[in-house]
Write an enzyme that holds these catalytic residues in place. Sequence first.
Site, short mmCIF file in Angstrom:
data_model
loop_
_atom_site.label_atom_id
_atom_site.label_comp_id
_atom_site.label_asym_id
_atom_site.label_seq_id
_atom_site.Cartn_x
_atom_site.Cartn_y
_atom_site.Cartn_z
N CYS A 1 -4.53 6.22 11.28
CA CYS A 1 -3.93 6.19 12.63
C CYS A 1 -2.97 7.35 12.88
O CYS A 1 -2.51 7.53 14.00
CB CYS A 1 -3.22 4.86 12.87
SG CYS A 1 -1.69 4.64 11.91
N ARG B 16 4.23 6.81 2.93
CA ARG B 16 3.48 7.97 3.37
C ARG B 16 2.68 7.62 4.63
O ARG B 16 2.38 6.45 4.89
CB ARG B 16 2.55 8.48 2.28
CG ARG B 16 1.45 7.52 1.89
CD ARG B 16 0.61 8.06 0.74
NE ARG B 16 -0.51 7.19 0.41
CZ ARG B 16 -0.44 6.15 -0.40
NH1 ARG B 16 0.72 5.85 -0.97
NH2 ARG B 16 -1.51 5.41 -0.65
N THR C 34 0.81 -1.22 0.00
CA THR C 34 0.00 0.00 0.00
C THR C 34 0.84 1.27 0.00
O THR C 34 0.34 2.34 -0.32
CB THR C 34 -0.93 0.04 1.23
OG1 THR C 34 -0.12 0.06 2.42
CG2 THR C 34 -1.84 -1.18 1.25
N CYS D 60 -2.56 0.72 14.92
CA CYS D 60 -3.46 1.08 13.81
C CYS D 60 -4.62 0.10 13.73
O CYS D 60 -4.42 -1.12 13.73
CB CYS D 60 -2.69 1.10 12.50
SG CYS D 60 -3.71 1.60 11.09
N CYS E 136 2.43 3.02 9.53
CA CYS E 136 1.45 3.15 10.60
C CYS E 136 2.09 3.02 11.96
O CYS E 136 3.24 2.60 12.10
CB CYS E 136 0.38 2.04 10.48
SG CYS E 136 -0.48 1.96 8.90
#
Length: 538
Positions: free
Chosen positions: A67, A62, A29, A37, A33
Amino acid sequence: MRDDDARYEAVSSRDARFDGEFFFAVVTTGIYCRPSCPAVTPKRVNVRFFVSAAAAQAAGFRACRRCRPDAVPGSAEWNVRADLVGRAMRFIGDGVVDREGVGGLARRLGYSARQVQRQLTAELGAGPVALARARRAHTARVLLQTTNLPVTELAFAAGFASIRQFNDTMREIYAGTPSELRAAAAGRRGRAGAPSQGAGGEGRSAPGGIALRLAYRGPYATAEIFDFLQVRAVPGVEEVRGSHGTRTYRRTLRLTYGSGIAEVDEPTGPRTRKRPPAGLVCPAARGADGGWLECRLRLTDLRDLSTAVQRMRRLFDLDADPYAVAERLGADPTLGPLVAARPGLRSPGAADPEELAVRIVLGGPPERAAELVRAYGKPLDAVDGGLTHLFPTPGELTGEEVAEPVRTLCTALADGTVVLDAGADRYAAERALAALPGVGAKAAAYIRMRALGDPDIGDSGDSGGAGEGGPAGERAVAGAWRPWGAYAVHHLWRAGLLPAGELSVGELSGCAGALPGRAEEAGRGWEAAPVAVAAPVG
């Protein structure tokens, strides 16, 4: 937590105890996190782990919009460590790289810029520029989502050198333009009718300033820290409003580019993050996975925002790891019942280390420091309730009319003989303070604990406490508490098992038998005097 399999187990159980201790990223993805999360746990083969958010960003990931991993409490490790990396992280958190560049950071640390870059990259996966960039990006996101500042003004307030750099960074880290981030925040507020999940610097617009949620991990003994600050509040610089349970701590702040007023509310009830359904949280974390303190900042220059946030976090000890403290101190026969009776007891720091040092050396009740403030402090442009002045700088307290030993201390602070900044060498600072006439070892140790935020007090012989220079029995007891000696001292003061102002565990002899009765009284008041030479100004 160093083993990746153990880290993945924490991610699978959404264990909030490790938020800020490490981060994980999902290669399929492209996002990173926090461990807690609430999203579906990714397959182990698709997960990478990072020590810092900056390292995840540098690797091309990114921030998760769900979260918000950039807004977690800081790692307690940086408060414990006294080496180059620990000191560098405290300096970066205080904004040194933004103000002075990597060269300024290296000079403060006493190393070359190349050495600093190499050490940080080796341990954290990112150098000082990347770490400072992550800090700026988080500040910018808070300003975007909590103020109506024009984007151009906001970019420079967050510390960016150009609008292009600002836009590129926000797109890279948050996968959106500044305008999109602001619009998304407005949409969430409109749907919910309230601010979104609180975190390390989350906030919303407030009359005359910025309202923030300062996150912490684990349990937090709120009443005790407000008690501690209330009895030590210096009129003119600090005040505590309201009754027990609904108090607001307020104080003035002297900052790099200007000044400010900070307000922190005592929670009236539990403030915890929304938890996943039962069974998806580690049992040890359920019911105590952190929360936040409501804070409002009014600054004359918004470039001071991240520094002001960091100083209030230090004052309220919000980056502490209460789980690690409880694990270590809970095994001690004397401290175990106290830790169980008072979970989340913190070791308050200082919003201004030099101010605290002056107050400790000055001694006496808070009104005595208030006299110094009225005589030498800078008046606010407009009186705000009980807040009237900024505390005087050391340079303003070096004149012949200033009494000793305050004048000697302030001269040493002003000329650099004693350094008490965020990343100062704690051992060197304590030795230099103890050597000053009229200061002494006990005050120096207390200043080290609070002004420099050291949780590992009692590990050197300089303070005459339970360190290498103390008796063997004291060394053994203090060694069992490391690196959380400051929390042990606060528990012992709170329970009355250690005389007010004493930092030496030698004072514990013969009191263990009285523990059961004392433990029951652990909540009945706070010792008014932190150190004998300064009761109770500090």
